[in-house]
Design an enzyme around this catalytic site. Structure first.
Site, PDB file in Angstrom:
ATOM      1  N   GLY A 113      62.617 -84.198  -1.304  1.00 55.92           N
ATOM      2  CA  GLY A 113      63.943 -84.367  -1.887  1.00 55.92           C
ATOM      3  C   GLY A 113      64.957 -84.697  -0.794  1.00 55.92           C
ATOM      4  O   GLY A 113      65.803 -85.595  -0.935  1.00 55.92           O
ATOM      5  N   ILE A 135      55.568 -77.018   4.024  1.00 56.55           N
ATOM      6  CA  ILE A 135      54.217 -76.442   3.983  1.00 56.55           C
ATOM      7  C   ILE A 135      53.315 -77.255   3.050  1.00 56.55           C
ATOM      8  O   ILE A 135      52.103 -77.081   3.072  1.00 56.55           O
ATOM      9  CB  ILE A 135      54.235 -74.959   3.528  1.00 56.55           C
ATOM     10  N   ASP A 136      53.919 -78.127   2.225  1.00 53.95           N
ATOM     11  CA  ASP A 136      53.119 -78.849   1.236  1.00 53.95           C
ATOM     12  C   ASP A 136      52.347 -80.034   1.834  1.00 53.95           C
ATOM     13  O   ASP A 136      51.401 -80.522   1.226  1.00 53.95           O
ATOM     14  CB  ASP A 136      54.019 -79.375   0.103  1.00 53.95           C
TER      15      ASP A 136
HETATM   16  O1  F6P Z   1      58.157 -77.160  -1.032  1.00 54.51           O
HETATM   17  C1  F6P Z   1      57.811 -75.953  -0.475  1.00 54.51           C
HETATM   18  C2  F6P Z   1      57.557 -74.929  -1.534  1.00 54.51           C
HETATM   19  O2  F6P Z   1      57.219 -73.706  -0.910  1.00 54.51           O
HETATM   20  C3  F6P Z   1      56.501 -75.311  -2.558  1.00 54.51           C
HETATM   21  O3  F6P Z   1      55.190 -75.127  -2.088  1.00 54.51           O
HETATM   22  C4  F6P Z   1      56.867 -74.419  -3.707  1.00 54.51           C
HETATM   23  O4  F6P Z   1      56.466 -74.974  -4.935  1.00 54.51           O
HETATM   24  C5  F6P Z   1      58.373 -74.378  -3.633  1.00 54.51           C
HETATM   25  O5  F6P Z   1      58.707 -74.702  -2.300  1.00 54.51           O
HETATM   26  C6  F6P Z   1      58.980 -73.056  -3.980  1.00 54.51           C
HETATM   27  O6  F6P Z   1      60.343 -73.224  -4.003  1.00 54.51           O
HETATM   28  P1  F6P Z   1      61.411 -72.045  -4.024  1.00 54.51           P
HETATM   29  O7  F6P Z   1      61.431 -71.428  -2.667  1.00 54.51           O
HETATM   30  O8  F6P Z   1      62.687 -72.737  -4.342  1.00 54.51           O
HETATM   31  O9  F6P Z   1      60.960 -71.079  -5.046  1.00 54.51           O
END
Ligand code: F6P
Length: 357
Positions: A113, A135-136
């Site tokens: 994003g 981390i993705d």
């Molecule tokens: O994009 C990183 C991440 O940790 C994803 O693996 C996960 O789906 C998301 O962020 C979780 O987001 P948040 O911290 O907004 O709950």
């Protein structure tokens, strides 16, 4: 004299601080006069002019520190061009603050994003350099993102711990791994942790195939089964739905996540005891692993070099074992997903790992 703005946006991860330190250290050693403006809590800091002036000293001792010293937040690209609750044009506000501070460039650390907004700012005429964090590991244009290897370590540790208790009790265990819409983290942690079944968003599963694998293990005398499930895993039936219908279905889901849905189905079809473990945000927390410290420092150093060369509009990435500059317009809006027939998937299958397909 160079005036540099810096911000971290989106979900945090390990080695954000290491990467920023890399940028600042490399500039410090260049003998160029540098002023650093650290915008707080992601794009919000740039929109609302919340920043701190930082010196090299602020970046000292943070190589091993998790999180981000600048703070972060999610500012969705989808609504970035909508006015805020007070009618402020957020994109114009970011541009104005950039020009008001007479910045030479903005260094932006973020994931998917974040890169869309970074590219928009580039199109609006700002000098931008980005660094790939998440981390993705789902950013297009780079083989690796920082944070990923540290998260693989944590998710693997979780699977390792589950292994011993699963073996003692002869249970089926699911470990749900983060990764949003992609399965890199699950695939790597799953293989590293010796999971028997790995369910990924890129390879829709058939629950009967999952059950088949558990029963096959039973027959072979293995008392337990470990399943690594990506938070974005999807069944074959659901994968056939339109995006809209799938979204509607998710809204009505009674289980907290896909792992609980899979657990309930296995329990119902086999009568076996199934437990679910969700390491969740621990996967993003704590110190970066050594790989990430080195990797993020290298990316940071290259970003410093780009700044000194007045080369803007790039993400500093990693391709075929080399640090590379990737044009931002090529990165923005593209996901790097696992190809279902990728060699790593084929090799995992040779090891007997089932993907439920
Ligand atoms: O994009 C990183 C991440 O940790 C994803 O693996 C996960 O789906 C998301 O962020 C979780 O987001 P948040 O911290 O907004 O709950």
């Amino acid at each position: 004299m160079k005036r540099i703005g810096m911000l971290t946006s989106g979900g945090d991860c390990q080695a954000l601080n290491a990467a920023m330190r890399g940028v600042v250290k490399s500039l410090d050693y260049s003998k160029e006069d540098v002023e650093i403006y650290g915008f707080l809590d992601g794009y919000k800091g740039l929109i609302y002019s919340k920043f701190q002036m930082l010196t090299g000293r602020d970046f000292s001792g943070i190589l091993t520190k998790g999180g981000t010293i600048l703070g972060t937040s999610r500012t969705p690209f989808k609504t970035i061009q909508d006015p805020d609750e007070n009618g402020l044009n957020k994109v114009e506000a970011m541009k104005q603050n950039y020009y008001k501070l007479q910045l030479d460039c903005l260094v932006i650390l973020g994931g998917n994003g974040t890169h869309k907004t970074a590219n928009l700012l580039r199109q609006e005429g700002l000098n931008i350099i980005t660094l790939p964090k998440t981390i993705d590991n789902d950013l297009w244009g780079t083989d690796m993102t920082f944070g990923f290897q540290s998260a693989v370590n944590i998710a693997t540790d979780a699977i390792d711990c589950i292994h011993t208790t699963a073996a003692s009790h002869g249970r089926v265990f699911i470990v749900e791994v983060m990764g949003h819409k992609v399965g890199w983290l699950t695939l790597n942690a799953g293989m590293a942790g010796g999971a028997d079944i790995i369910l990924l968003p890129e390879i829709p599963y058939d629950i009967d195939k999952v059950v088949e694998k558990i029963e096959e293990r039973d027959k072979r005398g293995s008392r337990f089964t470990i399943i690594a499930v990506a938070e974005g895993a999807i069944s074959k039936a659901d994968a056939k739905l339109s995006k809209k219908d799938y979204k509607k279905k998710l809204e009505k889901r009674t289980h907290p996540s896909v792992s609980y849905e899979v657990a309930a189905a296995i329990q119902q079809k086999t009568g076996r005891e199934v437990r679910v473990t969700v390491p969740g945000h621990t996967q993003r927390g704590g110190s970066p692993c050594p790989y990430d410290r080195v990797f993020a420092s290298r990316l940071g150093a290259e970003a410093g070099k780009l700044i000194l060369d007045n080369q803007y509009g790039f993400m500093v990435g990693y391709k075929n074992r080399e640090i590379v500059r990737v044009p931002l317009e090529d990165v923005a809006g593209k996901l790097k997903m696992i190809e279902p027939d990728a060699t790593i998937v084929q090799e995992a299958k040779l090891l007997g790992i089932s993907f439920g397909d």
